[in-house]
Design a protein around this motif. Sequence first.
Motif, PDB file in Angstrom:
ATOM      1  N   UNK A 175       0.864  -1.185   0.000  1.00  0.00           N
ATOM      2  CA  UNK A 175       0.000   0.000   0.000  1.00  0.00           C
ATOM      3  C   UNK A 175       0.892   1.224   0.000  1.00  0.00           C
ATOM      4  N   UNK A 176       0.638   2.135  -0.935  1.00  0.00           N
ATOM      5  CA  UNK A 176       1.332   3.418  -0.948  1.00  0.00           C
ATOM      6  C   UNK A 176       0.478   4.451  -0.230  1.00  0.00           C
ATOM      7  N   UNK A 177       1.138   5.292   0.551  1.00  0.00           N
ATOM      8  CA  UNK A 177       0.422   6.314   1.314  1.00  0.00           C
ATOM      9  C   UNK A 177       1.050   7.670   1.025  1.00  0.00           C
ATOM     10  N   UNK A 178       0.281   8.542   0.388  1.00  0.00           N
ATOM     11  CA  UNK A 178       0.800   9.837  -0.027  1.00  0.00           C
ATOM     12  C   UNK A 178       0.481  10.898   1.018  1.00  0.00           C
ATOM     13  N   UNK A 179       1.460  11.756   1.372  1.00  0.00           N
ATOM     14  CA  UNK A 179       1.204  12.831   2.329  1.00  0.00           C
ATOM     15  C   UNK A 179       0.621  14.071   1.662  1.00  0.00           C
ATOM     16  N   UNK A 180       0.320  13.977   0.371  1.00  0.00           N
ATOM     17  CA  UNK A 180      -0.268  15.088  -0.378  1.00  0.00           C
ATOM     18  C   UNK A 180      -1.464  14.559  -1.161  1.00  0.00           C
ATOM     19  N   UNK A 181      -2.031  15.412  -2.018  1.00  0.00           N
ATOM     20  CA  UNK A 181      -3.190  14.965  -2.801  1.00  0.00           C
ATOM     21  C   UNK A 181      -2.801  14.001  -3.906  1.00  0.00           C
ATOM     22  N   UNK A 185       2.567  10.646 -11.201  1.00  0.00           N
ATOM     23  CA  UNK A 185       3.002   9.252 -11.365  1.00  0.00           C
ATOM     24  C   UNK A 185       2.355   8.330 -10.330  1.00  0.00           C
ATOM     25  N   UNK A 186       1.785   8.890  -9.273  1.00  0.00           N
ATOM     26  CA  UNK A 186       1.035   8.053  -8.329  1.00  0.00           C
ATOM     27  C   UNK A 186      -0.223   7.535  -9.000  1.00  0.00           C
ATOM     28  N   UNK A 187      -0.909   8.402  -9.731  1.00  0.00           N
ATOM     29  CA  UNK A 187      -2.078   7.954 -10.492  1.00  0.00           C
ATOM     30  C   UNK A 187      -1.681   6.910 -11.531  1.00  0.00           C
ATOM     31  N   UNK A 266      -3.398   5.350  -0.833  1.00  0.00           N
ATOM     32  CA  UNK A 266      -4.079   6.368  -0.028  1.00  0.00           C
ATOM     33  C   UNK A 266      -3.516   7.731  -0.416  1.00  0.00           C
ATOM     34  N   UNK A 267      -4.378   8.680  -0.754  1.00  0.00           N
ATOM     35  CA  UNK A 267      -3.935  10.059  -0.976  1.00  0.00           C
ATOM     36  C   UNK A 267      -4.558  10.954   0.078  1.00  0.00           C
ATOM     37  N   UNK A 285      -9.207   8.383  -0.772  1.00  0.00           N
ATOM     38  CA  UNK A 285      -8.882   9.693  -0.226  1.00  0.00           C
ATOM     39  C   UNK A 285      -9.129   9.689   1.288  1.00  0.00           C
ATOM     40  N   UNK A 286      -8.084   9.983   2.060  1.00  0.00           N
ATOM     41  CA  UNK A 286      -8.206   9.959   3.522  1.00  0.00           C
ATOM     42  C   UNK A 286      -7.765  11.290   4.127  1.00  0.00           C
ATOM     43  N   UNK A 287      -7.960  12.380   3.389  1.00  0.00           N
ATOM     44  CA  UNK A 287      -7.614  13.694   3.919  1.00  0.00           C
ATOM     45  C   UNK A 287      -8.315  13.952   5.244  1.00  0.00           C
ATOM     46  N   UNK A 288      -7.581  14.515   6.208  1.00  0.00           N
ATOM     47  CA  UNK A 288      -8.134  14.807   7.524  1.00  0.00           C
ATOM     48  C   UNK A 288      -7.937  13.700   8.535  1.00  0.00           C
ATOM     49  N   UNK A 289      -7.231  12.630   8.153  1.00  0.00           N
ATOM     50  CA  UNK A 289      -7.056  11.508   9.079  1.00  0.00           C
ATOM     51  C   UNK A 289      -6.299  11.936  10.339  1.00  0.00           C
ATOM     52  N   UNK A 290      -5.493  12.982  10.226  1.00  0.00           N
ATOM     53  CA  UNK A 290      -4.667  13.421  11.357  1.00  0.00           C
ATOM     54  C   UNK A 290      -5.433  14.286  12.347  1.00  0.00           C
TER      55      UNK A 290
END
Length: 543
Positions: A175-181, A185-187, A266-267, A285-290
Motif C-alpha cells: 500500500x502506498x500512502x501519499x502525504x499530499x493529494x 506518477x502516483x495515479x 491512499x492520498x 482519499x483519507x484527507x483529515x485523518x490526522x
Amino acid sequence: MCQQVVAQLRTLMAPRVTAVLLPLLLVVLAGGLAGVASAARILGVFPFPSRSHVVIYSTLMRGLAARGHHVTVFSGYPLDPPVANYTDVKLTFDMSALAAVRKNKSMFSLGEQNAFFSVVISHFIGPTFAEQAFQHSSIQDLIATTNEKFDLVILADFFVDAFAGFAHKFDAPLIYMSPITGFPWTNDLIGNPSPDSYVPSIFSQYSDHMSFRERLFNTVINTFGRLFHQLYYLPKQNSMMRQYFKVVPDLPHVSEIIIQRTALVFTYAMPGVSYPQPLLPNLIQIGGIHVKPVKPLPKDLKKYMDDASEGVIYFSMGSNLRSAEFSEEQRDAFIKTFSKLKQKILWKFEEDQLPGQPQNLKISKWFPQNDILAHPNVVLFITHGGILSTQEALYHGVPVIGIPIFGDQALNMKTLENLDCGLQLKYSDINDASFERVVKEAITNPKYLKRAKEVSRIFRDQPQSPLEKGVFWTEYVLRHKGAAHLRSAATHLSWYQYLLLDVVAVLVLVPAALVYCVLMLCRRLCCATKKIIIKDVKKKKKQ
C-alpha cells in the motif's frame, strides 16, 4: 482451550440455562478467537525527515494497532508515549543534504524556485534520505533476516520506492500512502485517470478550471515530471534496491514490484472539498485523518482566548518553516498590522523575544494548533498553506490567509481561494500595505467565515471518518490477499496502448491507405483512358 471453557460453563450453569446460552457463548468465544487469529503483521516504512508526513502515516498505523494488528514502523519520529501493538524503530537523518540544496539559506529561499526545479530537486532529496535510511543497522537486519514475516507493507509515496523490495522479500501486498493529494506518477502507478486538462499538478497553483495557457503549462510540467520519474528516477531506485536487497533472491525490477504488488493507494485529498477527479476503487482519499478530537486548552491559554471579545487570530508557519527567519522588514509588517487590530494574536514564534511586540500579541515556540482552531473565538488562521494546517482549518471552519513557500502549499491555497475560504499572499509581496490589506479583507468580509463553516460541514459529512476509512480498506486488502480484483487493467498496458495511439494509427492509416489506393486507381484509370483517347485521335488523323 475451548473445551476447558465449555467444561467450566457446564459446571457453573444449570442444565436448562446451559442449553440456551451455551451456543451463543460459543459463537462469541469463536468470534473473539478469530479476531486474535486474524491479527496481521504490518510493516510501515516512512524514511523521510518530515514530522508532518509522519503524523499522517502514524495515525493510520496507530489505528491499525488499536484493531489488534501488530505494526512495526520505521520513521524519524517515534510515538510518544508508545502504544500497544506498535513497534517504533527510529531512523536518524543527516540534514546537511537539505541545507546544501538551500545553500545554507532559510527554508523560505525554496519559494523562489520554479516548478521544473521543484520536480528535479524532489527526485533528488527523497532518494538522498532513502539511502541514509538503508544504512541503518535496523533496516539492514530486517533485509537480512529470515525469521521475520509481514502480511502487508505500507510505504510512503515520497520518492523512496526502493523500499518496495520489502514487499517482494515478504511476498506481501503493498500500500502506498501519499502525504499530499497525489503526484501524477502516483495515479499512473495504478492506472488511475488523471487528465492534465482539469487535474492541476501539485507543482502548479492552478484550479481545475484552467485557461489554455495554464493547461499548456500543466501538460508540460506533468509530462516533464513523468519522463524524469520513468527515465531517471526509477532506474536509480532500482539500482539502490538491488544494492541493499542483494541477499533477496529473484529480485525483479522495482517498477515490476510496485505495479504487481500495489494493492491500494491512499492520498491526502479531501472528499467533497478537493477538486473532483476520476477515482479507481483502489485509490482512497483519507484527507483529515490526522485531525484528532479536541482536547481542553491549558488554563492560561483558554482564558486568553475566552476573553477575546473581538476574536483571535492564530499565526503559524508550521513545523519546517520558522517565523523567526522572516526578514526584519517582513516581521515589522506583521507587527504594524497586528498593533492596529482589535483582535488578539497568537503567533508561533521560535525565539524568546519579539522586538516591538504589541500588547495584543502573544508568542510561543509551540501552540496546540488543532485545539486552538476549534475555539469559537478564532476568526482567522495565517499559515504557510501546508496540507495538515489547511485541512485542520477547513475541518473547524476557520478562514485562512496563506503564505505558501514550496511543495503543494500554493496548490492548497488555490483550492481554498476557489472555495472562498481564504486569501493568498505571496512571500515576495509581503509589506506593510499588502499584509494589512489581506488581513482586513479576511476579518471584515463575512463571506470567508460563512464559506469556511459551509465547507466544514461538507468535510465532516462522510459515511466514515478518514481513520475508519483507512483502517477498513487496509483490512480489506488483508482479507482479500492483496485485493487483486480492484486493480485496473490499465497497469498492463504500454503507454501507447493506454493512450490508444495504436488504435488511432489504425483508424487514421487504414482509411488513408484506402483513400490512397482509390486515388492511385483513379489516376491509373485516368492515365489509361487518356492514352486510349490520344491513340484514337492519332488514328483518326492518319485516316
